[in-house]
Each structure stands twice: as C-alpha cells, then as structure tokens.
Write a protein that holds these residues in place. Sequence first.
Motif, short mmCIF file in Angstrom:
data_model
loop_
_atom_site.label_atom_id
_atom_site.label_comp_id
_atom_site.label_asym_id
_atom_site.label_seq_id
_atom_site.Cartn_x
_atom_site.Cartn_y
_atom_site.Cartn_z
N HIS A 53 29.86 -44.11 15.13
CA HIS A 53 28.63 -44.72 14.61
C HIS A 53 28.10 -43.90 13.45
O HIS A 53 27.91 -42.69 13.58
N GLN A 58 19.19 -42.02 13.25
CA GLN A 58 18.87 -40.95 14.20
C GLN A 58 18.29 -39.76 13.46
O GLN A 58 18.97 -38.78 13.18
N SER A 144 23.45 -51.65 13.38
CA SER A 144 23.63 -51.31 14.80
C SER A 144 22.38 -51.76 15.55
O SER A 144 21.32 -52.00 14.96
N LEU A 146 19.91 -51.33 19.17
CA LEU A 146 19.45 -50.67 20.39
C LEU A 146 18.80 -51.74 21.27
O LEU A 146 17.80 -52.35 20.88
N ILE A 157 10.03 -49.34 23.25
CA ILE A 157 10.66 -49.94 22.07
C ILE A 157 9.65 -50.06 20.92
O ILE A 157 9.94 -49.72 19.77
N GLY A 193 15.67 -55.97 21.25
CA GLY A 193 16.11 -54.66 20.79
C GLY A 193 15.65 -54.36 19.38
O GLY A 193 14.96 -55.16 18.73
N THR A 296 23.68 -49.80 21.47
CA THR A 296 23.22 -48.75 22.37
C THR A 296 22.28 -49.34 23.40
O THR A 296 21.49 -50.23 23.08
N SER A 297 22.34 -48.84 24.61
CA SER A 297 21.41 -49.28 25.67
C SER A 297 20.31 -48.25 25.84
O SER A 297 20.58 -47.06 26.08
N LEU A 298 19.07 -48.70 25.72
CA LEU A 298 17.93 -47.80 25.89
C LEU A 298 17.89 -47.22 27.29
O LEU A 298 17.77 -46.00 27.48
N LYS A 301 21.44 -45.39 28.28
CA LYS A 301 21.64 -44.19 27.46
C LYS A 301 23.11 -43.95 27.12
O LYS A 301 23.64 -42.85 27.33
N ILE A 303 26.37 -45.63 24.15
CA ILE A 303 26.65 -46.48 23.00
C ILE A 303 28.04 -47.10 23.15
O ILE A 303 28.95 -46.48 23.73
#
Length: 417
Positions: A53, A58, A144, A146, A157, A193, A296-298, A301, A303
């Motif tokens: 990624h 980030q 991407s 989330l 979020i 997301g 990615t899943s919040l 956690k 990716i």
Amino acid sequence: MATTFTPNVDIAVVGAGIVGVACALQLARQGQRVLLVDRQAPGMGASFGNAGHLATEQVFPIADLSILKRLPAMLMDPMGPLRLDWKYLPRALPWFTRLLLNLRPAPFRRSAAGIRALNEGSLSAWRRLLDSIGRAEMLKQDGSLLVFERAESRPAIDALQARMRQQNVEVELWQADAVRAAAPQLSEHVLGGLFFPATGHFLDPHQAVEALFDAAMAAGVQFARRDVQGGQLKADGVALRTDQGQLVVPRVLIACGAHSAHLTEALTGTRVPLDTERGYHLMLPREHNRLPFAVTSLERKFIMTPMSGGLRLAGTVEFAGLQRPANMARAWQLQRLSQGLFKRELNADAATPWMGFRPSLPDSLPIIDRVCDGRVLLAFGHQHLGLTQAAVTAEMVAGLMEARAVEGIEAYRLGRF
C-alpha cells in the motif's frame, strides 16, 4: 589474515531493500560509482512482504495515547493486532519510554508534520521514478478504503476524517451504497468508510525492487552479496567489516532498515533508538479480483491488498526483536480476521505466511542525513512507510550526496537523538 577489498567506487550503499535500491539508482544517475551491498538478494527483507500500500494518508505517528490502555492486552494476547512479547519487555522498555514521551502534544505535532511532508512528495516521486524505468504500470494509483462495520464506530470515523482534513489529507466519507458499488464482494455488514483518493498500491512490491535493481545495474551499479558486520571511519573514507573481509570505500550510505543501528553507532558514535516492528502477512494465491484497491478494516485492524499474485492480508504488529523466531500463527490469524468481511469467504488454499522487520524509531520519523564530513549518509527508520517514502527518500539522499540544500531535512537529522 582478513582480506581487504578497495572497489573503484564513490559510495557503498549498505542495504538492498526498496530504500537502498532506489537510492543506489538515484546516485548512479547523478554520476556516482555505486556499490550495493547486502547479505541477501535484493528485496528479500521487509521489502518482500510489505502490504504493498502506498500509504500517503498515514500521516500520524505509529502510536497515540491509547497505547497505554492497550498495554495489558499487548502483553497477554499472543494473537492481538499489537503484540509485545513479555520476554522482550526489558529490552523494549527504553524504546517505549521514548515513544510515550513523543506522544506529548508538541513532539506529536512535529512527528506528524515530518511524516506528512515526506508523504506529500511520495506519490509524485514514485511517478518520476517508475516513469524513468518504463514501469509505471507497477503502481496502481486508484486510492484506498478504510471500512467500518459497527454503528458505534461511526464517531471514530468522523473524528478521523476531521483529523485527516486538518492535515490536508484528501479524504471522502463513503456511505454503504458507495462502498458496495466500488467493492461489491464486501459483506453487507460494512456500513461505510473513508476513501483516500491520493493513495495507491503496488501489484508486486518485490517485483518493484527487482525492476529498480535491474535499472540500477544498467546504470552501472555493482552488487556484492556480503554481510556487513561493522565498520570504522578512516582518514579518507570508511572501512566496512564483512563476512568476506574488509571493504574500504570513500563514503557509505546506511540503508539496511531494522539492521542499521549497529553500523550507525560504529561509524558515527551515536546510539540510535531503533527497534523493529515484526510485521506478518498471509498471501492468498487463489484470490483475484475480490477488491479493486487496498481495503483496511477499522475494527479488525488489518489491510487487504490486491496483487498480481493474489490477495495479501497484512497489518499485524509484534515487538519481539530481531532474534526470536517468527510466530506464524499471527500470519494465519489474518485469515480468521477476514471472516465475515466478504459475502463469500476467502480461499486460503496454498496460502503462504511471512514475517519481516519494520525499522521504527520512537518519534516515527526516519533518519535521512549526511554526517562525518560527508563520509556517512543515512536513510533508515521508515517504520510502516518504507515503500511509500522510498522514492522521495532517494531524491533527498541524492541531494545530500552533492551537499545541496534539501528542503525540510532538519526533521530527519541524526542529531535529534
């Protein structure tokens, strides 16, 4: 008696990961005679198994104050997303103490500003680098996502979106219907997301290293398969102690990721507080076309990144140092984390687990510097962002090699430790 080899080069680059190879190519293109040195084949360390990624979104340090609440779970849960091996705790304690000190408001803001500055230049630097070797297709610049699955996650979020906008990160809030339109194979449990349009992913991170390495060889870079075990400064250069004798070169660039601290101390006298986040991935070769971009899943956690070789699940972090054996159960845990995220479960047949070392400093910033009267250059400590920041780091190192002014370099100086 140990043999001494004095190659006809201007600089030796220690480390043939994505950062070292990109730097070697950039230096060769500006006329330097470069020797690339690594104990492994190019790209076989952390660069082989990263999430792929290009994570320009980030921009925050690797931890925040919530790490204090998570510390008991980090010690007790061997499968948790953030794991601290209790046997490694005495050695990790000084690093974690520094990490906590850097979570104070002023240091935290400095770290975020430094990460953001590198990330803002990363995508364009990668475009220039890949275009220059005719391999632009290796990077998909398609954003991407989330995602979140629980209604109670919505405030988090919303808060994250606000923080991202404060950092000038491009971000869009997607409702569930927008997520389903873009990624129809995701479960109906996904409620929405955050989409980050100015990101992307590599179709094969290791192949990217190999393509840059081939370009570097074509540009005149030499490669030596040696294990650099130490070194010392000489009046007119640097002597590197290797498993095959001594290498004497005018200058050295230390770019060997999590293994950089010992050589840096030997050459500069500075003990760098470098530790390693052991990252795991699980590669699913039977999974193609499940996702259009990295997701990615919040809550979970981790990716998931679509690649030419299948779907890569990554994102778990373990603090256990460089010596302890890998706990591959953590890689397989990623497949269990994926359960329920898709309408049809992922196919884990022929899946392969992997573990690698992410080089992390307690302020979450890399060291990019020129010291010892120009005999030693440094480019390591990029934590989760080595792939993201490799191309822009190479451009900065090229400027340092020529003793040119490099914008923003103060944030990444060795002297901050």
